[in-house]
Write a protein that holds these residues in place. Structure first.
Motif, PDB file in Angstrom:
ATOM      1  N   SER A  34      36.833  30.819  40.328  1.00  0.00           N
ATOM      2  CA  SER A  34      36.917  31.901  41.291  1.00  0.00           C
ATOM      3  C   SER A  34      35.771  31.786  42.263  1.00  0.00           C
ATOM      4  O   SER A  34      34.674  31.388  41.893  1.00  0.00           O
ATOM      5  CB  SER A  34      36.863  33.241  40.553  1.00  0.00           C
ATOM      6  OG  SER A  34      36.825  34.282  41.474  1.00  0.00           O
ATOM      7  N   CYS A  63      34.112  38.302  39.901  1.00  0.00           N
ATOM      8  CA  CYS A  63      35.277  38.062  39.035  1.00  0.00           C
ATOM      9  C   CYS A  63      34.854  37.874  37.585  1.00  0.00           C
ATOM     10  O   CYS A  63      35.631  38.100  36.684  1.00  0.00           O
ATOM     11  CB  CYS A  63      36.028  36.826  39.548  1.00  0.00           C
ATOM     12  SG  CYS A  63      37.605  36.573  38.727  1.00  0.00           S
ATOM     13  N   ALA A 100      47.884  38.453  33.057  1.00  0.00           N
ATOM     14  CA  ALA A 100      48.104  37.628  34.242  1.00  0.00           C
ATOM     15  C   ALA A 100      48.975  36.420  33.901  1.00  0.00           C
ATOM     16  O   ALA A 100      49.910  36.081  34.641  1.00  0.00           O
ATOM     17  CB  ALA A 100      46.760  37.174  34.821  1.00  0.00           C
ATOM     18  N   ARG A 105      47.413  33.749  40.193  1.00  0.00           N
ATOM     19  CA  ARG A 105      46.617  33.797  41.406  1.00  0.00           C
ATOM     20  C   ARG A 105      45.612  34.930  41.425  1.00  0.00           C
ATOM     21  O   ARG A 105      44.643  34.869  42.145  1.00  0.00           O
ATOM     22  CB  ARG A 105      47.545  33.900  42.614  1.00  0.00           C
ATOM     23  CG  ARG A 105      48.457  32.693  42.654  1.00  0.00           C
ATOM     24  CD  ARG A 105      49.135  32.476  43.964  1.00  0.00           C
ATOM     25  NE  ARG A 105      48.267  32.649  45.088  1.00  0.00           N
ATOM     26  CZ  ARG A 105      48.652  33.301  46.190  1.00  0.00           C
ATOM     27  NH1 ARG A 105      49.850  33.814  46.255  1.00  0.00           N
ATOM     28  NH2 ARG A 105      47.835  33.441  47.206  1.00  0.00           N
ATOM     29  N   HIS A 106      45.885  35.995  40.621  1.00  0.00           N
ATOM     30  CA  HIS A 106      44.952  37.124  40.632  1.00  0.00           C
ATOM     31  C   HIS A 106      44.638  37.513  39.203  1.00  0.00           C
ATOM     32  O   HIS A 106      45.460  37.362  38.310  1.00  0.00           O
ATOM     33  CB  HIS A 106      45.587  38.351  41.298  1.00  0.00           C
ATOM     34  CG  HIS A 106      46.062  38.084  42.666  1.00  0.00           C
ATOM     35  ND1 HIS A 106      45.215  38.021  43.747  1.00  0.00           N
ATOM     36  CD2 HIS A 106      47.293  37.844  43.146  1.00  0.00           C
ATOM     37  CE1 HIS A 106      45.926  37.766  44.823  1.00  0.00           C
ATOM     38  NE2 HIS A 106      47.172  37.655  44.497  1.00  0.00           N
ATOM     39  N   GLU A 130      43.440  41.010  37.286  1.00  0.00           N
ATOM     40  CA  GLU A 130      43.245  42.438  37.540  1.00  0.00           C
ATOM     41  C   GLU A 130      42.471  43.062  36.413  1.00  0.00           C
ATOM     42  O   GLU A 130      42.786  42.873  35.239  1.00  0.00           O
ATOM     43  CB  GLU A 130      44.611  43.117  37.636  1.00  0.00           C
ATOM     44  CG  GLU A 130      45.407  42.606  38.787  1.00  0.00           C
ATOM     45  CD  GLU A 130      46.454  43.595  39.247  1.00  0.00           C
ATOM     46  OE1 GLU A 130      47.313  43.173  39.999  1.00  0.00           O
ATOM     47  OE2 GLU A 130      46.385  44.756  38.847  1.00  0.00           O
ATOM     48  N   ARG A 151      41.272  43.692  41.945  1.00  0.00           N
ATOM     49  CA  ARG A 151      41.971  42.403  41.879  1.00  0.00           C
ATOM     50  C   ARG A 151      41.081  41.332  42.449  1.00  0.00           C
ATOM     51  O   ARG A 151      40.545  41.512  43.537  1.00  0.00           O
ATOM     52  CB  ARG A 151      43.218  42.437  42.764  1.00  0.00           C
ATOM     53  CG  ARG A 151      44.377  43.092  42.138  1.00  0.00           C
ATOM     54  CD  ARG A 151      45.508  43.029  43.103  1.00  0.00           C
ATOM     55  NE  ARG A 151      46.523  42.162  42.597  1.00  0.00           N
ATOM     56  CZ  ARG A 151      47.563  41.774  43.288  1.00  0.00           C
ATOM     57  NH1 ARG A 151      47.677  42.140  44.521  1.00  0.00           N
ATOM     58  NH2 ARG A 151      48.468  41.017  42.753  1.00  0.00           N
ATOM     59  N   PHE A 152      40.965  40.219  41.746  1.00  0.00           N
ATOM     60  CA  PHE A 152      40.180  39.111  42.273  1.00  0.00           C
ATOM     61  C   PHE A 152      41.057  37.879  42.325  1.00  0.00           C
ATOM     62  O   PHE A 152      41.711  37.554  41.341  1.00  0.00           O
ATOM     63  CB  PHE A 152      38.977  38.837  41.369  1.00  0.00           C
ATOM     64  CG  PHE A 152      38.032  39.988  41.290  1.00  0.00           C
ATOM     65  CD1 PHE A 152      37.985  40.801  40.167  1.00  0.00           C
ATOM     66  CD2 PHE A 152      37.193  40.286  42.347  1.00  0.00           C
ATOM     67  CE1 PHE A 152      37.122  41.862  40.085  1.00  0.00           C
ATOM     68  CE2 PHE A 152      36.327  41.344  42.282  1.00  0.00           C
ATOM     69  CZ  PHE A 152      36.287  42.142  41.146  1.00  0.00           C
ATOM     70  N   PRO A 153      41.038  37.153  43.443  1.00  0.00           N
ATOM     71  CA  PRO A 153      41.798  35.897  43.475  1.00  0.00           C
ATOM     72  C   PRO A 153      41.107  34.859  42.609  1.00  0.00           C
ATOM     73  O   PRO A 153      39.879  34.751  42.619  1.00  0.00           O
ATOM     74  CB  PRO A 153      41.766  35.486  44.950  1.00  0.00           C
ATOM     75  CG  PRO A 153      40.619  36.208  45.533  1.00  0.00           C
ATOM     76  CD  PRO A 153      40.417  37.459  44.736  1.00  0.00           C
ATOM     77  N   CYS A 154      41.886  34.128  41.841  1.00  0.00           N
ATOM     78  CA  CYS A 154      41.303  33.138  40.951  1.00  0.00           C
ATOM     79  C   CYS A 154      42.327  32.050  40.703  1.00  0.00           C
ATOM     80  O   CYS A 154      43.472  32.152  41.118  1.00  0.00           O
ATOM     81  CB  CYS A 154      40.889  33.760  39.625  1.00  0.00           C
ATOM     82  SG  CYS A 154      42.296  34.229  38.648  1.00  0.00           S
TER      83      CYS A 154
END
Lengths: 127, 186
Positions: B15, B20, B32, B85-86, B88, B93-96
């Motif tokens: 990330s 994150c 996820a 992709r996220h 939570e 929410r973090f993109p990862c």
């Protein structure tokens, strides 16, 4: 062990298992609750939606074609790649709703050869 | 004989957002991955993979995740991991991204791989650090991880992965004490 020489005009038999590229299904859509009859594009969309629900994006990407469709009888001939036959058939079986009305897919015939769908002994009318 | 065989997939959470790290929890990662499988393989895939699906081990500092699934459906799981992709957690929410490091049949083989991988990563990270102050900064993610790994090695703490309590110990760093290992501070 000695191998006997085959004579010149020998009978040769070749057996191929699951060698066909496509599988053809003849299906009929039953709408007991009197929903609006779908056209060919709507039928394709219904089939792809059924695949997407049961098998996800990978299933929805399966190459399925509607080769023929009769709106009067709601009969269609579908073509699918051989490896995807089980996915398509299971998705059609579990598709229960079309536009919020009950529906059912009945698979009448299936064959790796399209010509085999031309004759159906089940619909033979015996006088 | 006849028994249920599992596959353990070792992944790393990548990330760009340093916040994150605090969001990495076993429930968040599990949800996820489950969502990704449901999107990619539908109800059938979700049913197949989630029979014996758990997050067996999680390390928030290094972002290491160990997932378990049935042997027959490991390909479904592996093909759905790039679609995560996220993450939570706590309303954020973090993109990862999840990168697969290793697939093993037992936790022991995954542990062996992870120890070797961590050693190599530590050497790489040490080469990138320019001075000691930067090295011990806890907030920067990669260097913080290097600091954690090195401190555990240097202190000689023998912390073996405890199979029974793996689920409870989220912050547990999986390290095996090795007296022959010597690290040089550049």
């Amino acid at each position: 062990m000695e191998r006997t020489e085959l004579p010149a005009a020998a009978y040769e038999r070749r057996v191929l298992v699951s060698a066909a590229q496509h599988y053809y299904l003849r299906v009929r859509l039953e709408l007991p609750d009197g929903a609006a009859r779908p056209g060919a594009p709507q039928l394709k969309q219904l089939v792809v939606a059924a695949l997407r629900e049961l098998h996800g994006e990978v299933g929805a990407a399966l190459p399925v074609d509607v080769l023929a469709y009769e709106e009067k009888t709601l009969c269609a001939i579908l073509r699918v790649i051989s490896s995807g036959l089980v996915k398509l058939w299971s998705a059609l079986t579990l598709q229960g709703f079309y536009q919020n009305r009950r529906c059912a897919f009945r698979v009448l015939q299936t064959s790796p050869f399209l010509l085999a769908l031309a004759g159906n002994s089940r619909e033979l009318a015996l006088d | 004989m006849v028994r249920f065989k599992n596959r353990y997939v070792l992944c790393e959470v990548l990330s760009e957002d340093p916040r994150c790290r605090q969001c990495i929890e076993d429930r968040a990662v599990g949800l996820a991955v489950r969502d990704a499988i449901a999107r990619a393989h539908g109800d059938y895939g979700l049913g197949c993979c989630c029979v014996s699906f758990t997050v067996k081990y999680l390390n928030a500092y290094t972002g290491t995740v160990l997932l378990r699934c049935r042997k027959d459906f490991q390909r479904l799981l592996s093909s759905a991991l790039p679609l995560v992709r996220h993450l939570e957690g706590r309303g954020q929410r973090f993109p990862c991204a999840l990168r697969t490091l290793h697939v093993g049949g037992t936790i022991r083989t995954c542990q062996k791989f992870l120890i070797q991988y961590n050693r190599r990563q530590l050497l790489l990270l040490l080469q990138n650090c320019t001075n000691e102050g930067e090295f011990l900064q806890p907030c920067s993610s990669a260097r913080g991880a290097a600091a954690q790994l090195l401190l555990s090695f240097g202190r000689g703490e023998a912390q073996k992965l405890d199979y029974n309590s793996v689920g409870d110990n989220k912050q547990h760093i999986m390290v095996r004490h090795s007296s022959s290992y010597s690290c040089s501070m550049a």
